[in-house]
Design a protein around this motif. Sequence first.
Motif, PDB file in Angstrom:
ATOM      1  N   ALA A   1       0.823  -1.217   0.000  1.00  0.00           N
ATOM      2  CA  ALA A   1       0.000   0.000   0.000  1.00  0.00           C
ATOM      3  C   ALA A   1       0.849   1.257   0.000  1.00  0.00           C
ATOM      4  CB  ALA A   1      -0.933  -0.018   1.210  1.00  0.00           C
ATOM      5  N   LEU A   2       1.945   1.266   0.750  1.00  0.00           N
ATOM      6  CA  LEU A   2       2.749   2.472   0.914  1.00  0.00           C
ATOM      7  C   LEU A   2       3.764   2.692  -0.195  1.00  0.00           C
ATOM      8  CD1 LEU A   2       3.403   2.349   4.779  1.00  0.00           C
ATOM      9  CD2 LEU A   2       1.763   3.771   3.547  1.00  0.00           C
ATOM     10  N   ILE A   3       4.245   1.611  -0.781  1.00  0.00           N
ATOM     11  CA  ILE A   3       5.299   1.741  -1.798  1.00  0.00           C
ATOM     12  C   ILE A   3       4.859   1.209  -3.145  1.00  0.00           C
ATOM     13  CG2 ILE A   3       7.652   1.054  -2.401  1.00  0.00           C
ATOM     14  CD1 ILE A   3       8.301   0.907   0.554  1.00  0.00           C
ATOM     15  N   GLY A   4       4.278   0.003  -3.158  1.00  0.00           N
ATOM     16  CA  GLY A   4       3.951  -0.640  -4.423  1.00  0.00           C
ATOM     17  C   GLY A   4       2.946   0.130  -5.262  1.00  0.00           C
ATOM     18  N   VAL A   5       1.815   0.561  -4.655  1.00  0.00           N
ATOM     19  CA  VAL A   5       0.773   1.262  -5.414  1.00  0.00           C
ATOM     20  C   VAL A   5       1.271   2.604  -5.953  1.00  0.00           C
ATOM     21  CG1 VAL A   5      -1.502   2.317  -5.276  1.00  0.00           C
ATOM     22  CG2 VAL A   5      -1.114   0.064  -4.247  1.00  0.00           C
ATOM     23  N   PRO A   6       1.894   3.453  -5.125  1.00  0.00           N
ATOM     24  CA  PRO A   6       2.416   4.716  -5.672  1.00  0.00           C
ATOM     25  C   PRO A   6       3.445   4.492  -6.776  1.00  0.00           C
ATOM     26  CG  PRO A   6       2.306   4.839  -3.287  1.00  0.00           C
ATOM     27  CD  PRO A   6       2.021   3.425  -3.644  1.00  0.00           C
ATOM     28  N   ALA A   7       4.303   3.492  -6.610  1.00  0.00           N
ATOM     29  CA  ALA A   7       5.318   3.229  -7.642  1.00  0.00           C
ATOM     30  C   ALA A   7       4.662   2.801  -8.951  1.00  0.00           C
ATOM     31  CB  ALA A   7       6.282   2.154  -7.155  1.00  0.00           C
ATOM     32  N   ALA A   8       3.597   1.981  -8.856  1.00  0.00           N
ATOM     33  CA  ALA A   8       2.903   1.547 -10.065  1.00  0.00           C
ATOM     34  C   ALA A   8       2.230   2.735 -10.764  1.00  0.00           C
ATOM     35  CB  ALA A   8       1.873   0.475  -9.710  1.00  0.00           C
TER      36      ALA A   8
END
Length: 597
Positions: free
Chosen positions: A25-32
């Motif tokens: 939620a904190l890293i994966g979604v924003p990076a995508a």
Amino acid sequence: MSSLDRKHKGGSAGETALLALLVTALIGVPAALYGLNTFGHQLAPRPEGLPADFWARALGTFTGDLPWRSTEIYLLTAAGVLLLALFALFLARSISKGNKAVKHDRAAARMASLRDVGPFTEKQVRAKAARFGVNTPGVMIGRMVRGGNTLYASWEDTLLHIWGTRTGKTTTQAAPSIIEAPGPVIATSNKRDLSDLTRDIRAEEGEVWVFDPQGVATEEPTWWWNPLTYVTDSERAAEMANNFALGSRAVGAKGGDAYFDTAGKDLLAGLLLAAAVGKQPIERVHTWLSRPTNDEAVRLLDEAGWIKEADSVGGVIATPDKQREGVYGTARQMASCLKNEKIAAWVNPTGPGDRRPQFVPEDFVRGKNTLYALSKEGAGTAGPLVTSLTVATATAAEEYAVTQRGGRLAVPMVCVLDEAANVCRWGNLPDLYSHYGSRGIVVSTFLQSWSQGVDVWGESGMKKLFSTANVFTYGGNVKEEQFLKMLSDLIGQYRYTAVSTSRQKGGSSTNRQDSTDDILSVADLAALPKGRAVMLGSGARAVLLRTVPISDRPYADKVAASEAAHNSPRPIPAGLTGAPISAAAGVGNRWSTMVKE
């Protein structure tokens, strides 16, 4: 929960899942989203451009600064389809892997690393073999579950294997060690599978001899061997008598009356020596035992200068009838195999015109030759003769080694003692194990259980055999708790943190406690699956191995051809009927040299 389940979870599954969800939620979604907006801009540039700040570009679709366009929607759809396809592939492979997964492999991470088993790696055993002038590295044991490196026993090592029935010991250990041996081989068994699988490959580089007096492999006696050529003194006579005593008893029998047991072995030793010095066939020993008042053996010993031995045999003859019959009856039971008429043709010449070759151990050990010694258990067993033949050949190799540089064989000899507790009960084996390794004689003993070894050598002898073996392997299907507990203790324990959560009205609390558990418990070892083995090497931690069957080795096709060829019916060689042979008059001095035309 079993130890194999618990020991590799490493903590609470709920905590791990929560941590993974937070990271996504904190890293994966924003990076995508950052990548989506960047790639979309590359395909269809936005008039207003893209912000340089990571979070502004990643979260612009939520704040309205970077409104959704058809480009980003198409990209998101394509990415979703690709991710679903990858997930489906992962799921399919996981299911397939799950069907083939070996639960015990989880323990490998807690067992030996490559550094721990360094002396048994191919690099080190090959270097040791090169110092001895041998091209092959050693006896392959298997491949490490942890890392996949192949482990070997070197040409200085002796091996002990405890593998239950139907565990693959023949196809993964015994047969490959015969095929890959660089020099002479002795192999014992109570079945024909070893010879069927390997004999044609071995015949490509040396002579093959099959000793099969009980028809285990339906072999005809195309050659013969005189057991008494080994009996050169009273010490060897006593050793052969002891092996006869062990081989003639039922499995697990501890012997009878202590006096008669000892006296019977002494009498048998004296008669074996008398037959040897008198150039008599070995079956004459049973004749003497069947006629307690016959003093021919005493005369032969006297004439050959063995006065004390002659007095010993004469003393038994002179005892009261009841006592004498007790001693003779005990010795007669020990030598019962000598009355088996099927055996006679294998240990006697058929007559003055016998052109069959005689097996000479001293010649055998000088080439890349192979000897299969086969016998069945039970009444009429040829086990004592199988043991005697094995001992005679190994002793010839030891004597030959003394004459060579460094006191060891230039080309190692491999002794594969399959079904040792049933057909090759070698009394002195525990005392010889460490010595043979230094002579270049690689002994590999196979047992179906620890108790089998105790039946032959006693508890102390079995412990000595286990301790002096440089390589020990366990292949599964043994249900002896005491042995498995000992093995579990040797494999060792590991530390783990036990996490427990208690919930109350006011909230919850988590407790952590350091604990220890067996790497492989008794239950785990009892359920060890086929295709896996535990190896304990000298100076090394226990390691979990994948075994390598013949079908996965370079010579698999040759093995299949050999097995097919020798499983088909074979004609009886011309001139040999396998009829019982008796000790004919006039050939009493022909048992010590090669019979020639």
